[in-house]
Design a protein around this motif. Structure first.
Motif, mmCIF file in Angstrom:
data_model
loop_
_atom_site.group_PDB
_atom_site.id
_atom_site.type_symbol
_atom_site.label_atom_id
_atom_site.label_comp_id
_atom_site.label_asym_id
_atom_site.label_seq_id
_atom_site.Cartn_x
_atom_site.Cartn_y
_atom_site.Cartn_z
ATOM 1 N N PRO A 2 0.824 -1.210 0.000
ATOM 2 C CA PRO A 2 0.000 0.000 0.000
ATOM 3 C C PRO A 2 0.858 1.260 0.000
ATOM 4 O O PRO A 2 1.955 1.280 0.546
ATOM 5 C CB PRO A 2 -0.784 -0.095 1.319
ATOM 6 N N LYS A 4 1.579 5.248 1.095
ATOM 7 C CA LYS A 4 1.441 5.894 2.396
ATOM 8 C C LYS A 4 1.020 7.343 2.199
ATOM 9 O O LYS A 4 1.499 8.026 1.295
ATOM 10 C CB LYS A 4 2.766 5.831 3.159
ATOM 11 N N TYR A 72 -4.037 3.976 10.087
ATOM 12 C CA TYR A 72 -5.009 3.001 9.605
ATOM 13 C C TYR A 72 -4.846 2.835 8.100
ATOM 14 O O TYR A 72 -4.152 3.608 7.440
ATOM 15 C CB TYR A 72 -6.441 3.405 9.957
ATOM 16 N N THR A 73 -5.475 1.806 7.557
ATOM 17 C CA THR A 73 -5.466 1.555 6.118
ATOM 18 C C THR A 73 -6.882 1.700 5.596
ATOM 19 O O THR A 73 -7.836 1.260 6.227
ATOM 20 C CB THR A 73 -4.940 0.129 5.823
ATOM 21 N N TYR A 74 -7.003 2.368 4.454
ATOM 22 C CA TYR A 74 -8.312 2.465 3.809
ATOM 23 C C TYR A 74 -8.170 2.140 2.323
ATOM 24 O O TYR A 74 -7.066 2.142 1.784
ATOM 25 C CB TYR A 74 -8.948 3.847 4.032
ATOM 26 N N ARG A 75 -9.274 1.823 1.690
ATOM 27 C CA ARG A 75 -9.267 1.439 0.288
ATOM 28 C C ARG A 75 -9.714 2.604 -0.570
ATOM 29 O O ARG A 75 -10.808 3.110 -0.419
ATOM 30 C CB ARG A 75 -10.176 0.246 0.061
ATOM 31 N N ASP A 81 -5.210 0.055 -1.639
ATOM 32 C CA ASP A 81 -4.998 0.264 -0.208
ATOM 33 C C ASP A 81 -4.035 1.425 0.039
ATOM 34 O O ASP A 81 -2.976 1.500 -0.589
ATOM 35 C CB ASP A 81 -4.439 -0.997 0.451
ATOM 36 N N GLN A 83 -2.082 3.380 3.258
ATOM 37 C CA GLN A 83 -1.736 3.457 4.681
ATOM 38 C C GLN A 83 -1.742 4.929 5.060
ATOM 39 O O GLN A 83 -0.979 5.714 4.498
ATOM 40 C CB GLN A 83 -0.351 2.873 4.949
ATOM 41 N N LYS A 84 -2.625 5.290 5.984
ATOM 42 C CA LYS A 84 -2.756 6.691 6.369
ATOM 43 C C LYS A 84 -2.245 6.887 7.786
ATOM 44 O O LYS A 84 -2.522 6.090 8.668
ATOM 45 C CB LYS A 84 -4.207 7.141 6.271
#
Length: 143
Positions: A2, A4, A72-75, A81, A83-84
């Motif tokens: 993912p 970032k 957290y990870t969001y789509r 994906d 990574q935030k």
């Protein structure tokens, strides 16, 4: 792997007539939150936090100290994906006047600490509970 994304924002406070007040926004989804946004090229994380607070709420602030980081990870529909990481700071209001950036948020207002905590618990994002709790403790407020 993912990609970032770094964001930053703040729990903004002021003293009005000797009373502590906490700034909360209502985001575009109707949830209680704090002003925050994505870091732009060449910005420090602290600069991002102060710029986003000013853009979204009309308030000029000064960073007092870091509060914490939410990760957290969001789509994302096109990028997959993400990574935030959201860096939150305790920020003292130094001026400006409340004016919501309506392209980004629905509203912004000042609240007594107890009311801010109640609003966060009832209508905020769960992962922001400990952020507000920690910020209030740094301000000497027991909840």
């Amino acid at each position: 792997m993912p990609s970032k994304q770094i964001s930053a924002g703040g729990i903004v406070y002021r003293k009005e007539a000797g009373q502590l007040q906490i700034q909360l926004i209502t985001d575009r989804y109707g949830k209680i939150s704090f002003a925050k946004g994505k870091r732009e090229d060449g910005e420090s994380i602290e600069q991002t936090a102060l710029r986003e607070i000013w853009e979204e709420t009309g308030i000029v602030g000064r960073i007092v100290e870091p509060v914490d980081i939410i990760a957290y990870t969001y789509r994302h529909p096109q990028q997959g994906d993400i990574q935030k990481e959201v860096h939150y700071y305790l920020v003292e209001s130094e001026g400006g006047s409340l004016k919501p950036q309506t392209e980004e948020i629905r509203s912004v207002a000042w609240y007594k600490p107890e009311v801010a905590w109640e609003r966060q618990c009832n209508a905020g994002y769960d992962n922001n509970d400990f952020i507000l709790e920690k910020a209030l403790k740094l301000l000497g407020v027991r909840i």
